[in-house]
Design an enzyme around this catalytic site. Structure first.
Site, PDB file in Angstrom:
ATOM      1  N   ASP A  48       0.598  -1.310  -0.086  1.00  0.00           N
ATOM      2  CA  ASP A  48      -0.008  -0.175   0.471  1.00  0.00           C
ATOM      3  C   ASP A  48       0.554   1.415  -0.478  1.00  0.00           C
ATOM      4  OD1 ASP A  48      -2.601  -0.995   0.132  1.00  0.00           O
ATOM      5  OD2 ASP A  48      -2.939  -0.718   2.281  1.00  0.00           O
ATOM      6  N   LYS A  70      -2.761   4.293  -4.047  1.00  0.00           N
ATOM      7  CA  LYS A  70      -3.324   5.920  -5.155  1.00  0.00           C
ATOM      8  C   LYS A  70      -1.562   6.306  -5.694  1.00  0.00           C
ATOM      9  CE  LYS A  70      -6.717   7.880  -2.965  1.00  0.00           C
ATOM     10  NZ  LYS A  70      -7.173   8.835  -2.831  1.00  0.00           N
ATOM     11  N   MET A 185      -7.201   9.407   9.616  1.00  0.00           N
ATOM     12  CA  MET A 185      -7.821  10.404   8.757  1.00  0.00           C
ATOM     13  C   MET A 185      -8.730  11.204   8.707  1.00  0.00           C
ATOM     14  SD  MET A 185      -8.080   6.469   6.889  1.00  0.00           S
ATOM     15  CE  MET A 185      -8.655   5.652   7.642  1.00  0.00           C
TER      16      MET A 185
HETATM   17  N1  SAH Z   1      -3.924   0.404   9.009  1.00  0.00           N
HETATM   18  C1  SAH Z   1      -3.440   2.028   9.726  1.00  0.00           C
HETATM   19  C2  SAH Z   1      -3.983   2.420   9.011  1.00  0.00           C
HETATM   20  C3  SAH Z   1      -4.562   2.869   7.552  1.00  0.00           C
HETATM   21  S1  SAH Z   1      -6.145   4.334   7.947  1.00  0.00           S
HETATM   22  C4  SAH Z   1      -2.502   1.311  10.833  1.00  0.00           C
HETATM   23  O1  SAH Z   1      -3.032   0.893  11.128  1.00  0.00           O
HETATM   24  O2  SAH Z   1      -1.875   2.349  11.461  1.00  0.00           O
HETATM   25  C5  SAH Z   1      -4.626   5.769   7.206  1.00  0.00           C
HETATM   26  C6  SAH Z   1      -4.674   6.240   7.970  1.00  0.00           C
HETATM   27  O3  SAH Z   1      -4.255   5.727   9.176  1.00  0.00           O
HETATM   28  C7  SAH Z   1      -3.772   7.693   7.670  1.00  0.00           C
HETATM   29  O4  SAH Z   1      -4.568   8.671   7.394  1.00  0.00           O
HETATM   30  C8  SAH Z   1      -3.618   8.277   8.864  1.00  0.00           C
HETATM   31  O5  SAH Z   1      -4.363   8.701  10.107  1.00  0.00           O
HETATM   32  C9  SAH Z   1      -2.508   7.318   9.766  1.00  0.00           C
HETATM   33  N2  SAH Z   1      -1.414   6.896   9.750  1.00  0.00           N
HETATM   34  C10 SAH Z   1      -0.828   6.202   9.487  1.00  0.00           C
HETATM   35  N3  SAH Z   1       0.542   5.799   8.913  1.00  0.00           N
HETATM   36  C11 SAH Z   1       1.042   7.127   9.564  1.00  0.00           C
HETATM   37  C12 SAH Z   1       2.117   7.205  10.095  1.00  0.00           C
HETATM   38  N4  SAH Z   1       3.148   7.115   9.783  1.00  0.00           N
HETATM   39  N5  SAH Z   1       1.965   8.563  10.472  1.00  0.00           N
HETATM   40  C13 SAH Z   1       0.812   9.297  11.144  1.00  0.00           C
HETATM   41  N6  SAH Z   1      -0.325   8.602  10.578  1.00  0.00           N
HETATM   42  C14 SAH Z   1      -0.342   7.056  10.419  1.00  0.00           C
END
Ligand code: SAH
Length: 282
Positions: A48, A70, A185
């Site tokens: 992803d 994307k 998000m």
């Molecule tokens: N499965 C992922 C979340 C996916 S949804 C998890 O468990 O972390 C995507 C959202 O995750 C982003 O919009 C943001 O809010 C958060 N996110 C993922 N990676 C991040 C990072 N390195 N720093 C800050 N926010 C992050």
């Protein structure tokens, strides 16, 4: 990898299997050993946008990496396309690793993908990962729970499948139910979310933090209040992915910003929650 692991009992990624695996928030050191074991065996890795490029360096030589997300303004592959691609790779007898940012089952549609795979008779293994809402905050020195602040935490998505703030949420219940709220998000709809929380009784002065690209070399933090959240995000140079934390645990950053401290910064406040006693005496 297997040669560096202490036992020989690591699972084998067999042909036709799909392992659905979390890659953590960014820092490759936050991969699990199961993730590393998977990277070292997979023939095809479908990853992803949130998976840091450096993590793919751990793949076995010759592994094919396929981007599913994307990029360059092109429309994103639909969830159905991605799931069916995984089915196709499995049927072709590949050893398949589906690598997702954070934890695959936390706001990552991993549940949907896994369900489609099982419905198509594809054998799966699930490898949890460190989610941004916990590990990402830890990299900013924010404990997601603290005995003096919260007995519960709520993880919320800032937008639903339609891209809007989840209209079906009972924001009042969320505002009243949990001292700490972690929003995934949430950048786009920060104003509406903060407004909903304040309308539901949360203090306008409540501490908030935004952590962008947590655990990567580009990590940036913003400390603000609920009232200022959207304006301060707009005035900042923070870019998604970013996690938002609402609640007094955010104050702990003043004493626990270990990333800055490792670079020589002093803690700003040794007692940000005003315990008034050495922490270890409790
Ligand atoms: N499965 C992922 C979340 C996916 S949804 C998890 O468990 O972390 C995507 C959202 O995750 C982003 O919009 C943001 O809010 C958060 N996110 C993922 N990676 C991040 C990072 N390195 N720093 C800050 N926010 C992050």
């Amino acid at each position: 990898m297997t040669e560096t692991l202490p036992s020989a009992d690591w699972p084998t990624l067999d042909p036709g299997w799909v392992w659905l695996c979390g890659a953590g928030p960014g820092d490759p050191g936050l991969l699990t050993l199961h993730a590393l074991n998977a990277l070292r065996q997979a023939e095809v890795i479908v990853y992803d946008a949130l998976v840091e490029a450096r993590i793919l360096d751990w793949a076995r030589p010759g592994a094919v990496t396929e981007y599913a997300g994307k990029r360059g303004g092109k429309p994103s592959a639909t969830q159905r396309d991605i799931s069916l691609r995984l089915v196709e790779l499995s049927r072709a007898g590949k050893r398949v690793l589906r690598l997702k940012g954070g934890d695959p089952f936390v706001f990552g549609r991993g549940g949907e993908e896994a369900q489609t795979l099982v419905q198509h008779g594809v054998p799966i293994r699930v490898i949890p990962g460190i989610s941004a809402g916990i590990g990402g905050l830890a990299y900013a020195g924010i404990p997601v729970t603290h005995r003096d602040v919260n007995q519960s935490v709520t993880f919320v998505t800032g937008h639903d499948q339609s891209g809007n703030t989840p209209g079906s949420f009972n924001w009042r219940a969320i505002a009243e139910g949990s001292q700490v709220i972690v929003i995934y998000m949430g950048m786009k709809h920060a104003e509406r979310i903060a407004g909903a929380l304040m309308a539901a009784g949360r203090s306008a002065d409540e501490p908030c933090a935004v952590i962008a690209r947590a655990s990567t070399p580009d990590q940036r933090e913003l400390e603000t209040t609920l009232k200022q959240l959207a304006a301060d995000i707009a005035a900042s140079d923070l870019v998604p992915p970013a996690i938002i934390c609402v609640g007094r645990t955010v104050l702990m950053r003043q004493v626990l910003d270990w990333v800055s401290m490792a670079e020589g910064a002093a803690p700003r406040n040794l007692d940000p929650l005003g315990r008034g006693r050495p922490a270890e005496s409790a």
